[in-house]
Design a protein around this motif. Sequence first.
Motif, PDB file in Angstrom:
ATOM      1  N   LEU A  71       0.815  -1.209   0.000  1.00 14.41           N
ATOM      2  CA  LEU A  71       0.000   0.000   0.000  1.00 14.41           C
ATOM      3  C   LEU A  71       0.850   1.262   0.000  1.00 14.41           C
ATOM      4  O   LEU A  71       0.356   2.341  -0.336  1.00 14.41           O
ATOM      5  CB  LEU A  71      -0.925   0.004   1.217  1.00 14.41           C
ATOM      6  N   ALA A  72       2.118   1.144   0.380  1.00 15.23           N
ATOM      7  CA  ALA A  72       2.985   2.316   0.402  1.00 15.23           C
ATOM      8  C   ALA A  72       3.548   2.651  -0.972  1.00 15.23           C
ATOM      9  O   ALA A  72       4.174   3.703  -1.139  1.00 15.23           O
ATOM     10  CB  ALA A  72       4.143   2.093   1.381  1.00 15.23           C
ATOM     11  N   LEU A  73       3.315   1.800  -1.964  1.00 21.30           N
ATOM     12  CA  LEU A  73       3.845   2.031  -3.309  1.00 21.30           C
ATOM     13  C   LEU A  73       2.975   3.034  -4.053  1.00 21.30           C
ATOM     14  O   LEU A  73       1.806   3.252  -3.719  1.00 21.30           O
ATOM     15  CB  LEU A  73       3.901   0.712  -4.078  1.00 21.30           C
ATOM     16  N   SER A  74       3.530   3.591  -5.100  1.00 25.02           N
ATOM     17  CA  SER A  74       2.793   4.546  -5.936  1.00 25.02           C
ATOM     18  C   SER A  74       1.759   3.817  -6.779  1.00 25.02           C
ATOM     19  O   SER A  74       1.889   2.605  -7.036  1.00 25.02           O
ATOM     20  CB  SER A  74       3.773   5.311  -6.835  1.00 25.02           C
ATOM     21  N   PRO A  75       0.705   4.528  -7.243  1.00 24.93           N
ATOM     22  CA  PRO A  75      -0.339   3.844  -8.035  1.00 24.93           C
ATOM     23  C   PRO A  75       0.186   3.227  -9.335  1.00 24.93           C
ATOM     24  O   PRO A  75      -0.277   2.155  -9.732  1.00 24.93           O
ATOM     25  CB  PRO A  75      -1.353   4.958  -8.319  1.00 24.93           C
ATOM     26  N   ASP A  76       1.113   3.889  -9.996  1.00 22.27           N
ATOM     27  CA  ASP A  76       1.630   3.321 -11.235  1.00 22.27           C
ATOM     28  C   ASP A  76       2.401   2.035 -10.993  1.00 22.27           C
ATOM     29  O   ASP A  76       2.351   1.095 -11.791  1.00 22.27           O
ATOM     30  CB  ASP A  76       2.517   4.347 -11.946  1.00 22.27           C
ATOM     31  N   LEU A  77       3.075   1.943  -9.853  1.00 21.67           N
ATOM     32  CA  LEU A  77       3.820   0.728  -9.537  1.00 21.67           C
ATOM     33  C   LEU A  77       2.876  -0.412  -9.174  1.00 21.67           C
ATOM     34  O   LEU A  77       3.107  -1.575  -9.565  1.00 21.67           O
ATOM     35  CB  LEU A  77       4.786   1.012  -8.378  1.00 21.67           C
ATOM     36  N   GLN A  78       1.824  -0.124  -8.463  1.00 21.44           N
ATOM     37  CA  GLN A  78       0.845  -1.161  -8.130  1.00 21.44           C
ATOM     38  C   GLN A  78       0.145  -1.686  -9.382  1.00 21.44           C
ATOM     39  O   GLN A  78      -0.050  -2.898  -9.540  1.00 21.44           O
ATOM     40  CB  GLN A  78      -0.177  -0.601  -7.140  1.00 21.44           C
ATOM     41  N   ALA A  79      -0.238  -0.762 -10.266  1.00 21.11           N
ATOM     42  CA  ALA A  79      -0.875  -1.198 -11.517  1.00 21.11           C
ATOM     43  C   ALA A  79       0.097  -1.980 -12.395  1.00 21.11           C
ATOM     44  O   ALA A  79      -0.295  -2.934 -13.080  1.00 21.11           O
ATOM     45  CB  ALA A  79      -1.417   0.010 -12.272  1.00 21.11           C
ATOM     46  N   ALA A  80       1.362  -1.580 -12.400  1.00 26.04           N
ATOM     47  CA  ALA A  80       2.352  -2.283 -13.217  1.00 26.04           C
ATOM     48  C   ALA A  80       2.524  -3.724 -12.755  1.00 26.04           C
ATOM     49  O   ALA A  80       2.711  -4.640 -13.573  1.00 26.04           O
ATOM     50  CB  ALA A  80       3.678  -1.546 -13.165  1.00 26.04           C
ATOM     51  N   ARG A  81       2.466  -3.962 -11.473  1.00 28.92           N
ATOM     52  CA  ARG A  81       2.571  -5.343 -10.967  1.00 28.92           C
ATOM     53  C   ARG A  81       1.454  -6.216 -11.524  1.00 28.92           C
ATOM     54  O   ARG A  81       1.699  -7.304 -12.054  1.00 28.92           O
ATOM     55  CB  ARG A  81       2.513  -5.333  -9.440  1.00 28.92           C
ATOM     56  N   GLY A  82       0.224  -5.755 -11.370  1.00 25.52           N
ATOM     57  CA  GLY A  82      -0.905  -6.564 -11.847  1.00 25.52           C
ATOM     58  C   GLY A  82      -0.899  -6.765 -13.349  1.00 25.52           C
ATOM     59  O   GLY A  82      -1.164  -7.868 -13.844  1.00 25.52           O
ATOM     60  N   LEU A  83      -0.603  -5.722 -14.101  1.00 30.01           N
ATOM     61  CA  LEU A  83      -0.629  -5.835 -15.558  1.00 30.01           C
ATOM     62  C   LEU A  83       0.482  -6.743 -16.072  1.00 30.01           C
ATOM     63  O   LEU A  83       0.274  -7.515 -17.024  1.00 30.01           O
ATOM     64  CB  LEU A  83      -0.523  -4.450 -16.186  1.00 30.01           C
ATOM     65  N   MET A  84       1.663  -6.672 -15.477  1.00 27.45           N
ATOM     66  CA  MET A  84       2.741  -7.538 -15.932  1.00 27.45           C
ATOM     67  C   MET A  84       2.447  -9.008 -15.616  1.00 27.45           C
ATOM     68  O   MET A  84       2.747  -9.899 -16.424  1.00 27.45           O
ATOM     69  CB  MET A  84       4.059  -7.116 -15.286  1.00 27.45           C
ATOM     70  N   CYS A  85       1.845  -9.271 -14.475  1.00 25.58           N
ATOM     71  CA  CYS A  85       1.457 -10.660 -14.168  1.00 25.58           C
ATOM     72  C   CYS A  85       0.379 -11.150 -15.133  1.00 25.58           C
ATOM     73  O   CYS A  85       0.416 -12.304 -15.589  1.00 25.58           O
ATOM     74  CB  CYS A  85       0.973 -10.752 -12.726  1.00 25.58           C
ATOM     75  N   CYS A  86      -0.571 -10.293 -15.469  1.00 23.16           N
ATOM     76  CA  CYS A  86      -1.602 -10.676 -16.445  1.00 23.16           C
ATOM     77  C   CYS A  86      -0.991 -10.921 -17.827  1.00 23.16           C
ATOM     78  O   CYS A  86      -1.399 -11.846 -18.542  1.00 23.16           O
ATOM     79  CB  CYS A  86      -2.665  -9.584 -16.528  1.00 23.16           C
ATOM     80  N   SER A  87      -0.020 -10.120 -18.199  1.00 17.05           N
ATOM     81  CA  SER A  87       0.612 -10.310 -19.508  1.00 17.05           C
ATOM     82  C   SER A  87       1.341 -11.644 -19.574  1.00 17.05           C
ATOM     83  O   SER A  87       1.281 -12.349 -20.592  1.00 17.05           O
ATOM     84  CB  SER A  87       1.578  -9.159 -19.785  1.00 17.05           C
ATOM     85  N   LEU A  88       2.029 -12.027 -18.499  1.00 17.80           N
ATOM     86  CA  LEU A  88       2.716 -13.318 -18.487  1.00 17.80           C
ATOM     87  C   LEU A  88       1.724 -14.471 -18.588  1.00 17.80           C
ATOM     88  O   LEU A  88       1.958 -15.452 -19.316  1.00 17.80           O
ATOM     89  CB  LEU A  88       3.557 -13.444 -17.219  1.00 17.80           C
ATOM     90  N   ALA A  89       0.610 -14.371 -17.864  1.00 18.24           N
ATOM     91  CA  ALA A  89      -0.384 -15.442 -17.920  1.00 18.24           C
ATOM     92  C   ALA A  89      -1.015 -15.549 -19.312  1.00 18.24           C
ATOM     93  O   ALA A  89      -1.151 -16.638 -19.872  1.00 18.24           O
ATOM     94  CB  ALA A  89      -1.456 -15.205 -16.857  1.00 18.24           C
TER      95      ALA A  89
END
Length: 257
Positions: A71-89
Amino acid sequence: MANSALEIVGLLLSLIGLIGAAAVTGMPMWRVTAFIGENIIVFETRYEGLWMNCYRQADIRMQCKVYDSLLALSPDLQAARGLMCCSLALCGLGVLISLVGMQCTSCIRNNYRAKRLVLLIAGCMILMACICVLIPVSWTAHVIIRDFYNPLLIDAQRRELGEALYIGWVSAALLFAGGCMFVCCNIQSEDEGSPRYIYSKNSDYRAYTPQPLQPLHPQQLVFIPRSEPQPMLSRQPSTIYSYQSRYPSVRSGVAYL
């Protein structure tokens, strides 16, 4: 034969793009410390990634630390985590599905239409993976460039584009090329294999228009007179005579005597 070669090329490009996307997800080189100023002697370099931040001094090995709180991360970093995991899947599933529908495999036999449909689905999944890689990489680059020219930030808080962002753009381009090969090749083969019917504009064919039903009227009875049978003429001598004559015949006179 040409479609088979393009499918193999698309599969190789998708595999390379998948490897690049996996490398970008794990690399900490998304943001790098900006060297600003006249002093060229820098003893410490800071790297910030999706999962950890790392410090590297002059000739000492890199030391990394995982982020303590999400929760302490910036919004762009949080969104980047989810999107990169979705791209790999999505990319991984797309590559596996494409292996089933390729012409060089025998998973689906004697059903080319099903193979084309499977490759279309795989191509769409790979294109979606490309979008999921492109969004976080471009978003992070935009934030870095915006903060770099922000006059309210000091030089120590400014960052530069890291190596992971460039690898991410290249991986997105490879995924886009691989997905387009899967989709475009199978759309073209679908059009060529399907029968085409050409209708002439000068044809005499007219569409049938149904007529309204008319009420039935009772028909009048018509009497047809019967014709009496006519005597038939025959060549054979007849032995029966049914007519009467006023004059006696010879036989009747002999019989009277």
